[in-house]
Design a protein around this motif. Structure first.
Motif, PDB file in Angstrom:
ATOM      1  N   GLY A   1      72.135  54.142  46.250  1.00 39.08           N
ATOM      2  CA  GLY A   1      71.350  54.641  45.141  1.00 39.08           C
ATOM      3  C   GLY A   1      71.821  54.091  43.815  1.00 39.08           C
ATOM      4  N   TYR A   2      71.054  54.361  42.801  1.00 38.76           N
ATOM      5  CA  TYR A   2      71.376  53.895  41.456  1.00 38.76           C
ATOM      6  C   TYR A   2      71.007  54.977  40.458  1.00 38.76           C
ATOM      7  CZ  TYR A   2      71.408  51.009  37.229  1.00 38.76           C
ATOM      8  OH  TYR A   2      71.674  50.510  35.984  1.00 38.76           O
ATOM      9  N   ASP A   3      71.965  55.323  39.618  1.00 42.00           N
ATOM     10  CA  ASP A   3      71.773  56.354  38.600  1.00 42.00           C
ATOM     11  C   ASP A   3      71.241  57.665  39.185  1.00 42.00           C
ATOM     12  OD1 ASP A   3      72.789  54.715  36.690  1.00 42.00           O
ATOM     13  OD2 ASP A   3      70.872  54.255  35.721  1.00 42.00           O
ATOM     14  N   GLY A   4      71.784  58.039  40.339  1.00 41.37           N
ATOM     15  CA  GLY A   4      71.478  59.336  40.923  1.00 41.37           C
ATOM     16  C   GLY A   4      70.188  59.412  41.700  1.00 41.37           C
ATOM     17  N   GLU A   5      69.507  58.280  41.905  1.00 39.14           N
ATOM     18  CA  GLU A   5      68.257  58.283  42.673  1.00 39.14           C
ATOM     19  C   GLU A   5      68.365  57.320  43.846  1.00 39.14           C
ATOM     20  OE1 GLU A   5      64.944  57.484  40.173  1.00 39.14           O
ATOM     21  OE2 GLU A   5      65.156  59.332  39.006  1.00 39.14           O
TER      22      GLU A   5
ATOM     23  N   PRO B   1      62.492  53.198  48.581  1.00 40.59           N
ATOM     24  CA  PRO B   1      61.622  54.096  47.820  1.00 40.59           C
ATOM     25  C   PRO B   1      61.333  53.618  46.405  1.00 40.59           C
ATOM     26  CG  PRO B   1      63.835  54.980  47.883  1.00 40.59           C
ATOM     27  CD  PRO B   1      63.850  53.744  48.725  1.00 40.59           C
ATOM     28  N   LYS B   2      62.063  52.599  45.947  1.00 42.71           N
ATOM     29  CA  LYS B   2      61.893  52.076  44.597  1.00 42.71           C
ATOM     30  C   LYS B   2      61.316  50.658  44.653  1.00 42.71           C
ATOM     31  CE  LYS B   2      63.805  55.372  42.041  1.00 42.71           C
ATOM     32  NZ  LYS B   2      63.092  56.052  40.938  1.00 42.71           N
ATOM     33  N   PRO B   3      60.388  50.322  43.740  1.00 40.42           N
ATOM     34  CA  PRO B   3      59.857  48.948  43.712  1.00 40.42           C
ATOM     35  C   PRO B   3      60.957  47.910  43.535  1.00 40.42           C
ATOM     36  CG  PRO B   3      58.549  50.402  42.305  1.00 40.42           C
ATOM     37  CD  PRO B   3      59.750  51.191  42.722  1.00 40.42           C
TER      38      PRO B   3
END
Length: 354
Positions: free
Chosen positions: A132-136, A151-153
């Motif tokens: 993850g990155y920055d809590g997401e 889940p992220k582009p």
């Protein structure tokens, strides 16, 4: 972060004993009074090894972990060197991630969690690995489909690249399903006097105000494979009850509570709070008695309630900051037990522009 929290909660069947190993890596920038890189290893939710960029040394966090050098004399030196390498790579990975999200400066965190759960009764194994990155959530491995989920582009390029790396997928699967449970068995054996012990809790009945729900609070139990519930006339209650999470105490034990909504007109003597602990045959039953309920007007002993709750909040905060991550680098041919896979191309894959 609800997904992360779910990952940290183990559901234990009464007939099963599930042991786990979890490894957390955190690389950060701009976080005051927090190391730029932290690596933590836990077995059965107990921290066993710790490394950070301040100490620059992999160190045992449990006395029983010193036993590992009898079987592997170079264990701590090797882990230290690998962590030093990871520290430098995570620093670079932060810059890669910031480019992906078109960011500059400020506070940023890259994180990773990987490990497995092993049922010593059925032999079932569940492996997990996510970043993850920055809590997401950024990207995670689906062991069933042997593919990466993005889940992220910003993670789609990484997904396609990693999905096409069949050798790395095979290596990841082998670690999560074969190597990881073998290390769990070893660590549990090293720490069996601590990890396989049972400790019953002290149980208190608490109530904020006369109209508030009555909380049955159990603290000081081990292991965390426990249940707490209310009974009425000998029957389990499923309505008007609110079960809290199992939380860690500062001393390595656990605490939990279950609330019961009651009207003042009811006969409270018909209710019991029941605590059950895996490995212990007899239930711990506390009869609901208004005379023994502790309220806000009573002073709590710091070592009884205040410290465990504060400690639990601190531990959860640190764990949540180190639960998921973005990028991974493992030195080729390194023999560090917790390390799942080696892939020198990760940095290049995460940053297509480099």
């Amino acid at each position: 972060m609800s997904k992360v929290i779910l990952l940290l909660c183990l559901c234990h069947a009464a007939s099963a004993v599930i042991h786990s190993m979890k490894n957390f890596y955190t690389g950060s920038t701009g976080v005051p009074n927090f190391p730029e890189f932290v690596a933590v290893g836990l077995v059965d939710e107990v921290e066993m090894v710790h490394y950070d960029s301040n100490t620059k040394r992999a160190e045992p966090k449990q006395d029983w972990m010193s036993k590992v050098i009898k079987d592997d004399p170079q264990y701590w030196d090797r882990n230290t060197e690998v962590c030093k390498g990871d520290q430098q790579v995570y620093k670079s990975n932060l810059e890669v991630a910031k480019q992906r999200f078109n960011q500059t400066g400020d506070v940023h965190i890259v994180q990773e969690m990987y490990g497995c759960e092993w049922d010593d009764v059925t032999g079932d194994v569940k492996g997990f690995r996510q970043y993850g990155y920055d809590g997401e959530d950024f990207i995670s491995f689906d062991l069933e489909t042997e593919t990466w989920v993005a889940p992220k582009p910003q993670a789609v390029f990484t997904k396609h690249s990693w999905d096409n790396n069949k050798a790395w997928i095979a290596q990841t699967k082998h670690y999560l399903t074969q190597e990881c449970p073998e290390w769990v068995k070893k660590y549990v054996n090293y720490g069996r006097s601590v990890l396989l012990r049972t400790e019953l809790p002290s149980v208190s009945l608490l109530q904020k105000t006369p109209s508030s729900p009555v909380s049955c609070h159990a603290t000081g139990f081990y292991p965390d494979r426990a249940t707490l519930f209310w009974r009425k006339d000998g029957e389990d209650l499923h309505e008007d009850v609110d079960l809290g999470e199992i939380l860690p105490n500062h001393d390595g034990t656990f605490q939990m509570n279950v609330d019961l909504k009651l009207s003042s007109a009811e006969d409270w003597r018909r209710y019991d709070c029941v605590f059950q602990l895996s490995g212990v045959e007899d239930d711990l039953v506390t009869r609901l008695d208004k005379a023994v309920i502790r309220t806000n007007g009573e002073k709590e002993k710091p070592t009884d309630m205040t410290v465990p709750i504060i400690a639990a909040v601190v531990v959860l905060a640190l764990v949540l900051i180190a639960v998921i991550g973005v990028v991974i680098y493992k030195k080729k041919n390194a023999k560090r037990p917790p390390s799942p896979v080696n892939n020198a191309e990760v940095l290049e894959e995460l940053n297509p522009g480099s």
